[in-house]
Structure formats: structure tokens, C-alpha cells
Design a protein around this motif. Structure first.
Motif, PDB file in Angstrom:
ATOM      1  N   SER A 116       0.765  -5.905   9.111  1.00  0.00           N
ATOM      2  CA  SER A 116       0.837  -6.658   7.863  1.00  0.00           C
ATOM      3  C   SER A 116       0.259  -5.811   6.735  1.00  0.00           C
ATOM      4  CB  SER A 116       0.034  -7.953   7.990  1.00  0.00           C
ATOM      5  OG  SER A 116      -1.363  -7.668   8.084  1.00  0.00           O
ATOM      6  N   LYS A 117       0.444  -6.246   5.517  1.00  0.00           N
ATOM      7  CA  LYS A 117      -0.074  -5.499   4.367  1.00  0.00           C
ATOM      8  C   LYS A 117      -1.603  -5.406   4.417  1.00  0.00           C
ATOM      9  CE  LYS A 117       3.668  -4.405   2.008  1.00  0.00           C
ATOM     10  NZ  LYS A 117       4.025  -3.016   1.672  1.00  0.00           N
ATOM     11  N   ASN A 118      -2.247  -6.500   4.788  1.00  0.00           N
ATOM     12  CA  ASN A 118      -3.713  -6.467   4.864  1.00  0.00           C
ATOM     13  C   ASN A 118      -4.189  -5.506   5.947  1.00  0.00           C
ATOM     14  OD1 ASN A 118      -3.880  -8.286   2.815  1.00  0.00           O
ATOM     15  ND2 ASN A 118      -4.526 -10.017   4.074  1.00  0.00           N
ATOM     16  N   THR A 128       3.172   6.254  -1.629  1.00  0.00           N
ATOM     17  CA  THR A 128       2.626   4.903  -1.488  1.00  0.00           C
ATOM     18  C   THR A 128       1.374   4.938  -0.603  1.00  0.00           C
ATOM     19  OG1 THR A 128       3.903   4.419   0.507  1.00  0.00           O
ATOM     20  CG2 THR A 128       4.968   3.969  -1.621  1.00  0.00           C
ATOM     21  N   ILE A 129       0.680   3.825  -0.570  1.00  0.00           N
ATOM     22  CA  ILE A 129      -0.497   3.729   0.303  1.00  0.00           C
ATOM     23  C   ILE A 129      -0.082   3.931   1.752  1.00  0.00           C
ATOM     24  CG2 ILE A 129      -2.150   2.057   1.260  1.00  0.00           C
ATOM     25  CD1 ILE A 129      -2.521   1.004  -1.600  1.00  0.00           C
ATOM     26  N   THR A 130       1.084   3.404   2.126  1.00  0.00           N
ATOM     27  CA  THR A 130       1.546   3.542   3.510  1.00  0.00           C
ATOM     28  C   THR A 130       1.892   4.988   3.830  1.00  0.00           C
ATOM     29  OG1 THR A 130       2.562   1.362   3.136  1.00  0.00           O
ATOM     30  CG2 THR A 130       2.982   2.431   5.252  1.00  0.00           C
ATOM     31  N   LEU A 131       2.516   5.679   2.889  1.00  0.00           N
ATOM     32  CA  LEU A 131       2.812   7.107   3.095  1.00  0.00           C
ATOM     33  C   LEU A 131       1.518   7.909   3.217  1.00  0.00           C
ATOM     34  CD1 LEU A 131       5.778   7.610   0.589  1.00  0.00           C
ATOM     35  CD2 LEU A 131       5.877   7.995   3.072  1.00  0.00           C
ATOM     36  N   GLN A 132       0.551   7.603   2.382  1.00  0.00           N
ATOM     37  CA  GLN A 132      -0.734   8.287   2.464  1.00  0.00           C
ATOM     38  C   GLN A 132      -1.429   7.990   3.799  1.00  0.00           C
ATOM     39  OE1 GLN A 132      -3.325   7.907  -1.019  1.00  0.00           O
ATOM     40  NE2 GLN A 132      -1.540   7.363  -2.249  1.00  0.00           N
ATOM     41  N   LEU A 133      -1.272   6.748   4.273  1.00  0.00           N
ATOM     42  CA  LEU A 133      -1.855   6.366   5.561  1.00  0.00           C
ATOM     43  C   LEU A 133      -1.251   7.203   6.685  1.00  0.00           C
ATOM     44  CD1 LEU A 133      -3.523   4.569   7.436  1.00  0.00           C
ATOM     45  CD2 LEU A 133      -1.704   2.852   7.308  1.00  0.00           C
ATOM     46  N   ALA A 134       0.068   7.377   6.630  1.00  0.00           N
ATOM     47  CA  ALA A 134       0.733   8.202   7.643  1.00  0.00           C
ATOM     48  C   ALA A 134       0.173   9.625   7.631  1.00  0.00           C
ATOM     49  CB  ALA A 134       2.245   8.205   7.390  1.00  0.00           C
ATOM     50  N   LYS A 135      -0.038  10.154   6.442  1.00  0.00           N
ATOM     51  CA  LYS A 135      -0.596  11.509   6.329  1.00  0.00           C
ATOM     52  C   LYS A 135      -2.042  11.542   6.821  1.00  0.00           C
ATOM     53  CE  LYS A 135      -1.936  13.098   2.342  1.00  0.00           C
ATOM     54  NZ  LYS A 135      -1.977  13.620   0.959  1.00  0.00           N
ATOM     55  N   ASP A 183      -1.097   2.579  -5.849  1.00  0.00           N
ATOM     56  CA  ASP A 183       0.195   2.014  -5.445  1.00  0.00           C
ATOM     57  C   ASP A 183       0.333   0.606  -6.002  1.00  0.00           C
ATOM     58  OD1 ASP A 183       2.556   1.359  -4.208  1.00  0.00           O
ATOM     59  OD2 ASP A 183       1.818   1.603  -2.154  1.00  0.00           O
ATOM     60  N   ALA A 184       0.680   0.513  -7.277  1.00  0.00           N
ATOM     61  CA  ALA A 184       0.702  -0.782  -7.958  1.00  0.00           C
ATOM     62  C   ALA A 184       1.715  -1.749  -7.350  1.00  0.00           C
ATOM     63  CB  ALA A 184       1.002  -0.580  -9.446  1.00  0.00           C
ATOM     64  N   ARG A 185       2.771  -1.241  -6.732  1.00  0.00           N
ATOM     65  CA  ARG A 185       3.814  -2.104  -6.146  1.00  0.00           C
ATOM     66  C   ARG A 185       3.660  -2.219  -4.624  1.00  0.00           C
ATOM     67  NH1 ARG A 185       8.717  -2.902  -7.472  1.00  0.00           N
ATOM     68  NH2 ARG A 185       9.548  -1.415  -5.932  1.00  0.00           N
ATOM     69  N   PHE A 186       2.446  -2.045  -4.144  1.00  0.00           N
ATOM     70  CA  PHE A 186       2.197  -2.021  -2.699  1.00  0.00           C
ATOM     71  C   PHE A 186       2.754  -3.253  -1.989  1.00  0.00           C
ATOM     72  CE2 PHE A 186      -0.728  -3.302   0.809  1.00  0.00           C
ATOM     73  CZ  PHE A 186      -0.408  -2.292   1.706  1.00  0.00           C
ATOM     74  N   TYR A 187       2.568  -4.427  -2.567  1.00  0.00           N
ATOM     75  CA  TYR A 187       3.001  -5.655  -1.904  1.00  0.00           C
ATOM     76  C   TYR A 187       4.492  -5.925  -2.073  1.00  0.00           C
ATOM     77  CZ  TYR A 187      -1.892  -6.824  -1.075  1.00  0.00           C
ATOM     78  OH  TYR A 187      -3.194  -6.813  -0.631  1.00  0.00           O
ATOM     79  N   GLY A 189       7.096   0.408   2.369  1.00  0.00           N
ATOM     80  CA  GLY A 189       6.525   1.678   2.789  1.00  0.00           C
ATOM     81  C   GLY A 189       6.933   2.829   1.907  1.00  0.00           C
ATOM     82  N   ILE A 190       8.142   2.718   1.354  1.00  0.00           N
ATOM     83  CA  ILE A 190       8.638   3.743   0.426  1.00  0.00           C
ATOM     84  C   ILE A 190       9.053   3.029  -0.846  1.00  0.00           C
ATOM     85  CG2 ILE A 190      10.390   5.507   0.020  1.00  0.00           C
ATOM     86  CD1 ILE A 190      10.521   5.870   3.065  1.00  0.00           C
ATOM     87  N   ASP A 191       8.492   3.416  -1.962  1.00  0.00           N
ATOM     88  CA  ASP A 191       8.773   2.775  -3.246  1.00  0.00           C
ATOM     89  C   ASP A 191       9.889   3.544  -3.936  1.00  0.00           C
ATOM     90  OD1 ASP A 191       8.811   1.491  -5.631  1.00  0.00           O
ATOM     91  OD2 ASP A 191       6.661   1.668  -6.034  1.00  0.00           O
TER      92      ASP A 191
END
Length: 770
Positions: free
Chosen positions: A167-169, A128-135, A94-98, A102-104
Motif C-alpha cells: 500500500s502507499k503507507n 518518484t518515491i517508489t523509484l527511489q525506494l527501488a534504488k 513526489d507531490a503526486r505520490f498518491y 510508481g511511475i509519474d
């Protein structure tokens, strides 16, 4: 113009279709949003996420021994994640994570146009990393044909809410703590420990790239199974890091040249270090947790609550003990099978084999299905490809279930327990030769006849009841109640006119003398002495108890022998020191179980240690010196039971007590001969090899360099007498007539020990040995 378009039936229908689809989509999304297809967690619920966490079992130095889990997960904090690990994840996943919430949307647009319209596989994914986290947290459910759409929409809602709460971290931390890896492993800490045997914070760049690369397809890129695939995927991660300026191209290329090196450690229940010990800890902790409740009033769950169990186990000594036991048992097994040749009881004794067959789980299962014995045996005689345990590795053969049972029936088994004598803290625990195939724990579950390792308890009782260490007993055989006549296994007992003092008789393990010492001391006194040493098992009040006909386990024996190195205080082996919750709060602590009163006097203790040192220096355990070259201060006792069914050895040093046992799980299968089966050959070498390995490591210097206190001059004088003496003429003349007389256990005329100032010594003016 607009009016014309509106009146155009095609346009009108197009608008109606678009409006309908939009409305349907909004209604469909609303139904998902409001939980028609399953409740979506609120922001409040997301703010207090509870994930199943593995309970960790730690050695005395904090080293991880094993885990209990449904999902192998060990959460860690953000500051324990090295920067290159985080960068590898962002560059790859997820290169644009920051930059997104949550949705790119930009990535989704790229995926739609390049992947769907242009059929370009290089577009990458829109997750995204956040979407994967939800899964990762909530998984996916089967909703039929619309399943992927419903799950994706639910994840999008959850992702948005996660971004609002964390937060992102914090999202990065949550992701790394929940993401699945290969081999049923969840979370970066568990993966790091499993594949590289190190904590996440210590991961090198190339190792972090391997683990991040695994996320694309955890099985396909499993470095244990597919190392080349994993290496190539690692290199892709490194190039992604260079692409997004987390690495220079030079760094990436140099790192790509490094080999893929794993340090794999399995934390499965059947594998890894100390599996028998871990199973015992699991049983004990499960029982302890039944008495404890968490802040919500619920019982703790050993598989979900991420507890931390601190034990007394010495990680390095456990490794060496397992090595020593396996090395010896491999050779002993070979000798055992060769001694029987083609006439092993596991094959030739049909009763033994059929009893084992009928005890097998397969036979029991078929019997419950209503099959007759003939039908069951017919099924169990069918051959099929089976993996069989051998000391050289697994061997695949085409065998029947009965063949497989016979294969395992021939194996000897073993147990080892080593404790600190001062408090009973368990240092090493090996319950068998291989937990995967032999679940029965020979430390805690097995009780076997202890043979001559019971004799020191007899001699201790004798000293405590006033017997002089320089009392002499004849080796001649005596018949007791019910026609039982103990004999000596070595040539030492051939000369019936020879008499030995207590030290020599114990060091040479003279059976005839042990029983005479017992009878003169009194069976009740000996049993009382054993109880004082912590022996709780049934002890038969018969003369043969002197030769170890009682069945005890390694825990009892180790605790009892601890008294000889602990100022006379017996201990009860303990191994769990404390239990903590996932936050490190102490739930329970446990203290050593040391007897509150001495089992015997200090003089008795020192004399007994000296006598058992003689067993090692010049008696039945002397191969510790001449075969294994051990120069440590060691006291010990060998033990062999009737028909060579069990071999025992007890090794005592000032800082360690170690008991080893060897035998067959089926009591009817013994060693073919005493040369192989005696404790000095079957059990002693395990202790000897362990001590050799410990001597080679400076970390054990406090144990290996420890020395027993020398005897005081007073005690040394008390024991200053010839080790043996022959009957003089008159003794031979009168005792010869009664050589084979029958005696009852309470015969007032039974043969008494001769004191060093005996009648015939005085008669002929023989000098006092003192």
C-alpha cells in the motif's frame, strides 16, 4: 495521400527507422525485464524484503548506547512517522505520490520537454518515491555506457511491482527505513537519533524538514558539516510544504526563522558513550550468537540482524563517570609531565622508547616487507603532518612516527568499574582515557599489581581465623625470607615502639603490620580467603602478597569487594541481561553471578566495613572528606604499588562499589614521586568526582543517601580499644635487642601480635580497654 506518403522514400525510411528503434527498445526492455542484465526480484520476493539492520545496545533504562552495523539502520513502523515528516517528503520529492502507480508519466513528460528540449533546470526530477525506494533497496550496478538506462529500467520494473505488493503507507514506511542519510546512516530512525538524539516520532517540524532536505544530496546538505547549506535547504522544504498546502505560508515563514540546532550523537565504534563497554559487549554477544540459530537454521549476525542487546549499564552514571575520569586525568597528566620536566622516560630512556617503536604496527609492517632495522628507523624518522591527541583537543603537528610514539608513551591511562554490590550489575565501565587512541581496556584486559587494596583481604582472613580486632602489632620493620624487609611509606612508622590495633593499622595502611597480620594468619588462609571472594588470578604464596604484589584486574577486585556490601556474598560483574531478535523475541537471558556461599561471617563483614570507613574518615582516604567534602557513608581503601607504578582506590557504599586504577601502559614508567603517584592522589579523585556529580543529581538518591548499618553494641565493645599504644619500659628494653633481627616466613619465633590483655598489661595492672 497515404499511398503517396508510403511511397515517399524519406517517409518509408523514417517508418523503418522508427519501427526498428521501437523493436530494438522493446527487445532491449525485454532483455532487462527477463533478467539478461541481472535478475529482477519477483513480487513474491519483494513481499518479504530483508534489509540489513543495526544491532542496538541499550542501557538499563532503554537508552540507546550504541550499535553494531554494516549499515546504520533501525526500522520503525508507519505509525511512528509524524504526519509533518511524511508531508515534507511528499511535498519535496513526489507531490503526486498518491496519484501514480510508481511511475509519474506526467512528471516524466515535464522533465523531457522542459529539461531536455527547453533546457529549463526548474523542471525538477521525474523520479518518484517508489523509484527511489527501488534504488535504495537494490542499489545500482555498473553496466558501462548504458548503465544509467539499464538501472533506470530495472528500477521502473521494481517500482511497478512494489506498487502491486504494498500500500502507499507501506511504501512510505519502507522508504523511510531504507533511505540513506549523511554519515553512513540509513533510515529515518537512525538519522533522527544521530542528528537530534530523539526518536522519529518526536521530531519537530523544523527537524523533519532538515532530514528530508538532506535527501537531495546527503553529504552536500549534511547539517553537521554544512549547517548553513542545510538550513537553506530546510527552508526550501518548508516552502514546498506551503506550496502544496501542508502548511500555511505564515507557518512556513515562522518556522524558517528558527535556528538550526543539532544534538548530534555519533554511534561510530570509536566514539560516543561507553566505547570500551560496547566493545566488550560486542565480543561477548558475538560468542553467544555462535551458539544460537534463527528460524532458518542459520547463525545470527550481529551486524545485519537488528538484534537488541539489553545491558545493566546506568546511562547517566556512565556519563558522569566518563566526565569524572577525564577531568581528573587531564590535570593528573599535566602534573605527571611537569614532575619529569625535560627528563621524561618516554624521551630520555632510549630502551623504553625503542621497545615501544618496535612494538608499533608501523615497525612490524615495514619489518614484514623485509627492511632492515636501520631502514625502518630511517623511514619512521621522516616527518609528516599528524593529528595528535591532547586533552585540549586534537593538535596537528609535523612529527615523525617515532615522535608520535613518544607522544602517546607519556600518557597515563585509567580504568573505572562501578557495580551494584547486591548482584554485580555493572553501572559504569570506563576502560581508558580515549578509545580512539588507546584501545586497550583497563577493566577487562589489564592486570596490574593491586598494592594496598589487597590488605583488606588479609585482615578479613585474620578475623575469620580468630584474631581479635584489638590485637596490637608493632610498626617496627622485620626482615623475611630472601632479605625482604617491608617498610612504611609514611612518617607513621618512624616510631618503632608504637603499636596499632587492626583498625588503625588498616586505615593508615601500615605495610609492616599488614605483613605481620598475614604471617600470623597464615599465607594459605589468606589465599583461601581471596579465593572465597572470587579472586581467580595467580596469587604468589609469599609474604609480599600482603602488600598487593599479585596482579589482578578491575573485574576481580570489584566482585571481591562487593561482598562487603552484600552480606558476605561475592559477585562476578555481569552486564548483559538479555538479547532479543528484531521482533523482540527473547533469544537469551542472563542472571547475576552471585556466590552461593558466604566468603566470611556477618560479624567479620561489619567489622571490616567499619575499619574501611575509618580509612575514609581519618586514614589514607580522608581527602574524600576534607578535599572533596563528601558526607556520604563510604568505606574504602587506597593502594599504591612499588616505585609508584600503579595507583588504586576502592570506594564502597551500601549500594555501589567502584574501583579505579591509574598508571602507565608501559610498566617501566611510573610516577616521579609518591606525592603524585599514591592512590589517594592518582586514583581516589576519580571516585570522589563521580560521587560529587552523583550527589548533585536527585536521580541517584537511593545510592548517595544509603547508610551502613551501625555496629551492634556487642561488636562496638569488641572494637573498643585505643587506636595505638606505646611499648612500656620492659617491652622497649627487650624488643630493642631484636629490632632488626632476620626472620624466615615460618620462624616460630616471629613477632606475634599483642592482645589487649597482654603479659605486660597484666604485670603492671593496666586496665582492660573493654
Amino acid at each position: 495521400m497515404l499511398a503517396k506518403l508510403k511511397n515517399n522514400p524519406i517517409v518509408r525510411w523514417a517508418l523503418i527507422i522508427i519501427s526498428s528503434l521501437t523493436g530494438f527498445f522493446l527487445l532491449f526492455f525485454a532483455s532487462i525485464y527477463f533478467g539478461l542484465f541481472g535478475k529482477i526480484p519477483t513480487e513474491s520476493e519483494l513481499s518479504s524484503l530483508q534489509q540489513n539492520k543495526a544491532t542496538q545496545v541499550l542501557a538499563s533504562n532503554g537508552e540507546l548506547i550504541g550499535k553494531f552495523y554494516v549499515y546504520d539502520r533501525q526500522p520503525i513502523d508507519f505509525d511512528q512517522l509524524p504526519s509533518h515528516l511524511i508531508e515534507a517528503l511528499i511535498a519535496t520529492e513526489d507531490a503526486r505520490f498518491y496519484e501514480h502507480d510508481g511511475i509519474d508519466n506526467r512528471s516524466l513528460g515535464r522533465v523531457f520537454f522542459k529539461s531536455i528540449l527547453l533546457q529549463d533546470d526548474s523542471a525538477g526530477g521525474g523520479s518518484t518515491i517508489t523509484l527511489q525506494l527501488a534504488k535504495n533497496i537494490y542499489g545500482r550496478k555498473d553496466y558501462g555506457i548504458l548503465g544509467i538506462v539499464i538501472n533506470k529500467m530495472q528500477e521502473a520494473v521494481i517500482a511497478k511491482r512494489l506498487e502491486n505488493v504494498y500500500s502507499k503507507n507501506e511504501l512510505i514506511q519502507l522508504y523511510f527505513n531504507t533511505v540513506p542519510f549523511s554519515d553512513n546512516t540509513y533510515g529515518i530512525e537512525s538519522a533522527s537519533m544521530k542528528f537530534f538524539d530523539k526518536h522519529t516520532v518526536d521530531l519537530k517540524l523544523e527537524e523533519a524538514a532538515v532530514l528530508v532536505g538532506m535527501l537531495k544530496a546527503s553529504h552536500y546538505y549534511n547539517p553537521r558539516i554544512f549547517p548553513e547549506r542545510s538550513r537553506l535547504r530546510r527552508d526550501v522544504v518548508l516552502m514546498q510544504m506551503a506550496k502544496y498546502d501542508y502548511l500555511s505560508m505564515t507557518q512556513a515563514e515562522e518556522t524558517k526563522m528558527l535556528p538550526l540546532i543539532l544534538d548530534y550523537r555519533s554511534y561510530s565504534h570509536d566514539k560516543g558513550i561507553a566505547p570500551y563497554f560496547r566493545e566488550q559487549v560486542r565480543k561477548d554477544v558475538s560468542g553467544i550468537l555462535d551458539t544460537l540459530k534463527n528460524k532458518d537454521g542459520e547463525k545470527y549476525n550481529i551486524y545485519r540482524d537488528g538484534l537488541i542487546v539489553h545491558t545493566t549499564l546506568n546511562y547517566q552514571m556512565q556519563q558522569l563517570a566518563e566526565e569524572a575520569l577525564r577531568e581528573h586525568m587531564s590535570q593528573l597528566q599535566n602534573d605527571h609531565e611537569q614532575s619529569y620536566g625535560n627528563y621524561g622516560p618516554w624521551e630520555k630512556n632510549k630502551k623504553v622508547l625503542m621497545d615501544a617503536v618496535k612494538r608499533s604496527s608501523r615497525y612490524q609492517k615495514l619489518s614484514k616487507e623485509g627492511l632492515s632495522e636501520e631502514q625502518i628507523l630511517k623511514k619512521m624518522e621522516q616527518k609528516h603532518s599528524t593529528e595528535l591527541f591532547t586533552y585540549d583537543g586534537m593538535e596537528t603537528k609535523n612529527v615523525s612516527s617515532i615522535d608520535s610514539i613518544a607522544h602517546y608513551l607519556k600518557f597515563l591511562n585509567s580504568g573505572l568499574l562501578a557495580v551494584s554490590p547486591k548482584d554485580g550489575a555493572v553501572q559504569a565501565w570506563v576502560g581508558g582515557v580515549d578509545f580512539r587512541f588507546f584501545k586497550y581496556d583497563h577493566v577487562s584486559q589489564s592486570k596490574r599489581q593491586v598494592g594496598s587494596t589487597f590488605k583488606p583481604f588479609v585482615y578479613t582472613a585474620a578475623l575469620e581465623n580468630g584474631m581479635d580486632p584489638c590485637t596490637y602489632f608493632s610498626v617496627r620493620e622485620v626482615t623475611y625470607d630472601k632479605g625482604w624487609t617491608p617498610s612504611n611509606s609514611s612518617s607513621e612508622g618512624d616510631d618503632s615502639n608504637m603499636n596499632y590495633n587492626l583498625k588503625t593499622a588498616l586505615s593508615k595502611s601500615m605495610n609492616t603490620i599488614a605483613v605481620k597480620v598475614l604471617m600470623e594468619t597464615g599465607i594459605p588462609n589468606v589465599i583461601r580467603q581471596a579465593r572465597d571472594l572470587g579472586i581467580e588470578s595467580e596469587l604468589p604464596a609469599v609474604p609480599s602478597i600482603a602488600l598487593g604484589t599479585a596482579s589482578l584486574n578491575l573485574e576481580e577486585m570489584t566482585g571481591a569487594y562487593s561482598a562487603y556490601a552484600n552480606d558476605g556474598y561475592a559477585t562476578k560483574p555481569f552486564y548483559i541481561s538479555r538479547i532479543e531478535d528484531a521482533e523482540g523475541n527473547i533469544l537469551a537471558t542472563f542472571k547475576p553471578k552471585v556466590s552461593k556461599r558466604k566468603a566470611f561471617s556477618e560479624d567479620t563483614r561489619k567489622i571490616m566495613v567499619n575499619m574501611m570507613q575509618a580509612t575514609v574518615d581519618e586514614g589514607t582516604a580522608s581527602r574524600l572528606r576534607y578535599s572533596y567534602g563528601l558526607k556520604n557513608d563510604i568505606a574504602g581503601k587506597t593502594g599504591t604499588t612499588q616505585d609508584n607504578k600503579d595507583g588504586w582506590f576502592v570506594g564502597i557504599t551500601p549500594e555501589l562499589v567502584c574501583v579505579t586504577w591509574v598508571g602507565s601502559d608501559d610498566h617501566r614508567i611510573g610516577f616521579r614521586n609518591t606525592g603524585i603517584g599514591q592512590g589517594a592522589n592518582s586514583a581516589l579523585p576519580i571516585f570522589a568526582k563521580l560521587m560529587q556529580k552523583m550527589n548533585a543529581s536527585s536521580s541517584f538518591n537511593t545510592i548517595t543517601n544509603a547508610r551502613f548499618q551501625p555496629l551492634s553494641s556487642e561488636l562496638a565493645n569488641l572494637m573498643e580499644c585505643p587506636p595505638e599504644e606505646r611499648d612500656n619500659f620492659f617491652e622497649r628494653l627487650f624488643s630493642g635487642k631484636n629490632k632488626d633481627r632476620k626472620e624466615s616466613s615460618d620462624d616460630k619465633n616471629q613477632e606475634k601480635g599483642k592482645k589487649k590483655k597482654g603479659f605486660f598489661k597484666k604485670l603492671f595492672g593496666k586496665k582492660d580497654d573493654n
